[in-house]
Design an enzyme around this catalytic site. Structure first.
Site, PDB file in Angstrom:
ATOM      1  N   HIS A  77     -46.971 -37.057 -29.250  1.00 11.10           N
ATOM      2  CA  HIS A  77     -46.411 -37.030 -27.821  1.00 11.10           C
ATOM      3  C   HIS A  77     -47.522 -37.074 -26.813  1.00 11.10           C
ATOM      4  O   HIS A  77     -47.285 -37.212 -25.552  1.00 11.10           O
ATOM      5  CB  HIS A  77     -45.851 -35.595 -27.635  1.00 11.10           C
ATOM      6  CG  HIS A  77     -46.738 -34.442 -28.035  1.00 11.10           C
ATOM      7  ND1 HIS A  77     -47.165 -34.278 -29.471  1.00 11.10           N
ATOM      8  CD2 HIS A  77     -47.875 -33.591 -27.515  1.00 11.10           C
ATOM      9  CE1 HIS A  77     -47.718 -33.350 -29.668  1.00 11.10           C
ATOM     10  NE2 HIS A  77     -48.245 -32.702 -28.417  1.00 11.10           N
ATOM     11  N   ASP A 164     -50.774 -28.586 -33.502  1.00 15.24           N
ATOM     12  CA  ASP A 164     -50.155 -27.387 -34.327  1.00 15.24           C
ATOM     13  C   ASP A 164     -48.903 -27.577 -34.964  1.00 15.24           C
ATOM     14  O   ASP A 164     -48.675 -27.320 -36.192  1.00 15.24           O
ATOM     15  CB  ASP A 164     -50.073 -26.100 -33.355  1.00 15.24           C
ATOM     16  CG  ASP A 164     -51.391 -25.687 -32.925  1.00 15.24           C
ATOM     17  OD1 ASP A 164     -51.906 -24.906 -33.704  1.00 15.24           O
ATOM     18  OD2 ASP A 164     -51.630 -25.587 -31.656  1.00 15.24           O
ATOM     19  N   GLY A 165     -48.184 -28.328 -34.242  1.00 20.52           N
ATOM     20  CA  GLY A 165     -46.951 -28.847 -34.826  1.00 20.52           C
ATOM     21  C   GLY A 165     -47.075 -29.715 -36.095  1.00 20.52           C
ATOM     22  O   GLY A 165     -46.202 -29.592 -37.080  1.00 20.52           O
ATOM     23  N   ILE A 196     -50.717 -23.284 -28.670  1.00 22.55           N
ATOM     24  CA  ILE A 196     -49.517 -23.389 -27.791  1.00 22.55           C
ATOM     25  C   ILE A 196     -48.482 -24.287 -28.461  1.00 22.55           C
ATOM     26  O   ILE A 196     -48.879 -25.304 -28.836  1.00 22.55           O
ATOM     27  CB  ILE A 196     -50.190 -23.950 -26.331  1.00 22.55           C
ATOM     28  CG1 ILE A 196     -51.173 -23.006 -25.838  1.00 22.55           C
ATOM     29  CG2 ILE A 196     -48.713 -24.355 -25.552  1.00 22.55           C
ATOM     30  CD1 ILE A 196     -50.251 -21.727 -25.307  1.00 22.55           C
ATOM     31  N   SER A 388     -39.051 -41.012 -65.574  1.00 24.09           N
ATOM     32  CA  SER A 388     -37.666 -41.334 -65.223  1.00 24.09           C
ATOM     33  C   SER A 388     -37.441 -42.457 -64.387  1.00 24.09           C
ATOM     34  O   SER A 388     -36.561 -43.281 -64.831  1.00 24.09           O
ATOM     35  CB  SER A 388     -36.971 -40.038 -64.661  1.00 24.09           C
ATOM     36  OG  SER A 388     -37.108 -39.007 -65.624  1.00 24.09           O
ATOM     37  N   GLU A 415     -42.035 -35.972 -52.404  1.00 22.05           N
ATOM     38  CA  GLU A 415     -41.408 -37.241 -52.231  1.00 22.05           C
ATOM     39  C   GLU A 415     -41.667 -37.682 -50.587  1.00 22.05           C
ATOM     40  O   GLU A 415     -41.965 -38.823 -50.153  1.00 22.05           O
ATOM     41  CB  GLU A 415     -39.945 -37.062 -52.122  1.00 22.05           C
ATOM     42  CG  GLU A 415     -39.658 -36.644 -53.514  1.00 22.05           C
ATOM     43  CD  GLU A 415     -39.504 -35.287 -54.008  1.00 22.05           C
ATOM     44  OE1 GLU A 415     -38.993 -34.926 -55.137  1.00 22.05           O
ATOM     45  OE2 GLU A 415     -39.950 -34.558 -53.340  1.00 22.05           O
TER      46      GLU A 415
END
EC number: 2.2.1.1
Length: 695
Positions: A77, A164-165, A196, A388, A415
């Protein structure tokens, strides 16, 4: 010479002015667009200026120089941070006009950085956590290339700016854990520790001690004042020396420098406003008009590009002198030897002769044995399901901490992290990554898979146990809606092969893709070899083809994919033998390939007779191929826990049910006055479709 001796010293005052250029370009661009995120670029401008001014090696005149340092803006962002940097160091496609067109249609300066949209953008970011996780794959690839060609040709760092996100997103846990385990020492994350979030202070939602978290994952972790250039430089020097991946927690203030809004969450995602920007210009002593950078500051930033160019030119000399030059260039371009296609053609011919009956997941492993023996470009892996998914072959020895000469990554039960790491490996260059899990767990990988498609990366997803055919594990493990979800994704090839022949063909197609990721949806249960006609043509490349033509003019066309093609063939044979109905079977291993064929071919394959489709999944998407009056045999809800055969019978995905549906479809399409066993000809309004023998 130690690291600190290699770094050219810079005056802090000059760096402050260089950082202010980033701040004001970011403020001005967001203000003009009335959209964007000025707070993060303003807060991280000081730390990133130190990184670029003293450390990073990037040559804007050759943005794809293979041994450049990678810079990943995980907190996408804050894209004006990246665009400002690119403008200041002289990327040719980032003039001031692009900055002033921020977030506008057709500009290079998209709201979030997009790979391929502008020069020097290493990866698409915006979905938080993806950048740091993709960077793990880049750092893996750097270590793998260095183990093959030495540090003279491959010796670069991957730097990440994360917020932080990014660290709150679950994918970050997967990536951080894996990077620490593998000791990816050339991965350096600068965390914008501004505390923040959009809603306000991060203590609204977290009490995590991030330094302790990273240290627990075997990272080196430091905390510094993100606005102190010397502290940041010292931390970066240490990070470049350590034998672990590094986190540098840069304690910053969001919107740093803003006259009255510094530190406020209001600077995160909105323009500051004319008055605030004017006051900030006065506060920071920046008397210049919007979108203006003084010559002396431009000159300082130009030195960053010059240093990168010098490093690149020295690398060019080393490459020219290297005995490995040809092999290196072939590897970095992912250039196959010409024999791979011939080897796969021989593979198909041999198994056609043997009529090999195996699960398509096993057929995939058998094809991979040929592929991995013919090229060293492939890097396999699995999210803890190697036995598998059958993704390991005799050539793919595991990669482990300190040993990157192998060709197989044990991703663990991660994953999403696996998918993002494969994106990073593909973006770095030099390898074609493939990784396995169960099809149902593509849900966990979805965010990164979407970015594979958005970026156009040749990543291959081996997704096994593709239907209720996996049996007893039950509905939690049985995919129903997943094929529809994946097929709805633009620029993603979804292959669901019916037998060993189609499986090998689908692998060949996937390996040949340059700008499209691939999914191979593979069965747990054994499937008979259905393609008996000789020939080297890759029919799966057409997306769909007539596997079994009707005897004479078609009365009905049965469409199917994967394990249900066997059922389609059995139903067609019964319709002919018991009802005198001429049925054609169309195998559709890849809808995406079929839809780009010309109209004449699609019409020839689908025909004009009524159509019935079979797939052990949801109906969504099939109507485009069945037509408005077609019938569907498949799943209408979730599965159940039982042996596979019992489940197919329970849900009516059988030849018996297909025959019954076909008869009902024909009654509706033609006339209820005909006896059931009567010969039913073409629909009166339909054109006659002749068999391939008659055409």
């Amino acid at each position: 010479m130690n690291v600190s001796q290699q770094i050219e010293p810079r005056a802090a005052a000059s760096e402050r002015n260089m950082a202010d250029a980033i701040r004001f370009l970011s403020m001005d661009a967001v203000e003009k667009a009335n959209s964007g995120h000025p707070g993060m670029p303003m807060g991280m401008a000081d730390a990133v200026t130190v990184l670029f001014n003293r450390f990073i090696r990037i040559d804007p005149s050759l943005p794809d120089w293979p041994d450049r340092d990678r810079f990943v803006l995980s907190a996408g962002h804050g894209s004006m941070l990246l665009y400002s940097l690119h403008h200041l160091i002289g990327f040719a496609d980032m003039p001031m006009a692009e900055l002033s067109s921020f977030r506008q249609l057709g500009s290079k300066t998209a709201g979030h950085p997009e790979y391929g949209h502008a020069l020097g953008i290493e990866t698409t970011t915006g979905p938080l956590g993806q950048g740091i996780s993709t960077a793990v794959g880049m750092a893996m690839a750097e270590q793998m290339m260095a183990s093959r060609f030495g540090s003279a040709l491959c010796n670069h760092f991957t730097y990440v700016v994360a917020g932080d996100g990014c660290l709150q997103e679950g994918i970050s846990h997967e990536a951080i854990d894996l990077a620490g385990h593998l000791k990816l020492r050339k991965l350096v994350v600068l965390w914008d520790d501004n505390r923040i979030s959009i809603d306000g202070s991060t203590d609204l939602s977290t009490s995590m001690n991030q330094l302790a978290r990273f240290r627990a994952a075997s990272w080196d972790a430091q905390a510094v004042d993100g606005h102190d250039p010397e502290a940041v430089a010292k931390a970066l020097e240490r990070a470049r020396r350590t034998r672990k991946p590094s986190l540098i927690a840069c304690r910053t203030r969001i919107g740093k420098g803003a006259a009255s809004m510094e530190g406020s969450h209001k600077t995160h995602g909105a323009a500051l406003g004319d008055k605030e920007i004017a006051a900030t210009r006065e506060k920071l002593g920046w008397p210049h008009p919007p979108f203006f950078v003084p010559p002396e500051i431009r000159a300082a930033w130009a030195k960053v590009a010059a240093r990168g160019r010098t490093a690149r030119e020295a690398w060019d000399i080393r490459l020219d002198a290297s005995r490995s030059k040809k092999r290196y260039e072939q590897t970095i371009r992912r250039q196959f030897d010409g024999e791979l296609g011939d080897l796969l053609a021989k593979f198909r011919s041999a198994h056609r002769t043997r009529a090999t009956k195996v699960a398509t997941r096993q057929a995939s492993q058998m094809a991979l044995e040929v592929i991995n023996g013919a090229t060293a470009l492939t890097i396999g892996g699995s999210a803890d399901l190697t036995g598998s998914n059958l993704t390991m072959t005799s050539q793919t020895q595991p990669i482990s901490p300190g040993n990157f000469k192998g060709r197989y990554l044990h991703y663990g039960i991660r994953e999403h992290g696996m998918a993002a790491a494969m994106n990073g490996i593909a973006l770095h260059g030099g390898f074609i990554p493939y990784g396995g899990t169960f099809l149902v767990f593509s849900d966990y990988a979805r965010g990164a898979m979407r970015l594979s498609a958005l970026m156009g990366l040749p990543v291959i997803y081996v997704l096994t146990h593709d239907s209720i055919g996996l049996g007893e594990d039950g509905p939690t493990h049985q995919p129903v809606e997943h094929l529809a979800m994946l097929r709805a994704t633009p620029n993603l090839n979804v292959f669901r092969p019916a037998d060993i022949i189609e499986t090998a063909e689908c692998w060949e197609i996937a390996l040949g893709e340059k700008n499209t990721p691939s999914v191979l949806a593979l069965s747990r249960q054994a499937l008979p070899m259905l393609r008996r006609t000789e020939g080297n043509e890759n029919q799966s490349a057409l997306g769909a083809y007539v596997l079994r033509e009707a005897r004479g003019n078609r009365d009905i066309t049965i469409l199917a994919t994967g394990s249900e093609v066997e059922i389609a063939v059995a139903a067609a044979e019964r319709l002919q033998a018991e009802e005198g109905i001429a049925a054609a079977v169309v195998s559709m291993p890849c809808w995406e390939k079929f839809e780009v064929q010309d109209l004449a071919y699609r019409r020839k394959v689908l025909g004009d007779a009524p159509r019935i489709a079979i797939e052990a999944a949801g109906r969504l998407g099939w109507d485009r191929w069945m037509g408005p009056d077609g019938a569907f045999v498949g799943m209408t809800g979730f599965g159940a826990s039982a042996p596979a055969g019992d489940l197919y019978r329970h849900f009516g995905i059988t030849a018996d049910h297909v025959v019954a549906e076909a008869l009902e479809l024909l009654r509706r399409a033609y006339s209820e006055t005909l006896p059931i066993g009567a010969r039913i000809g073409p629909h009166p309004s339909a054109h006659t479709v002749r068999s391939s023998q008659e055409a």
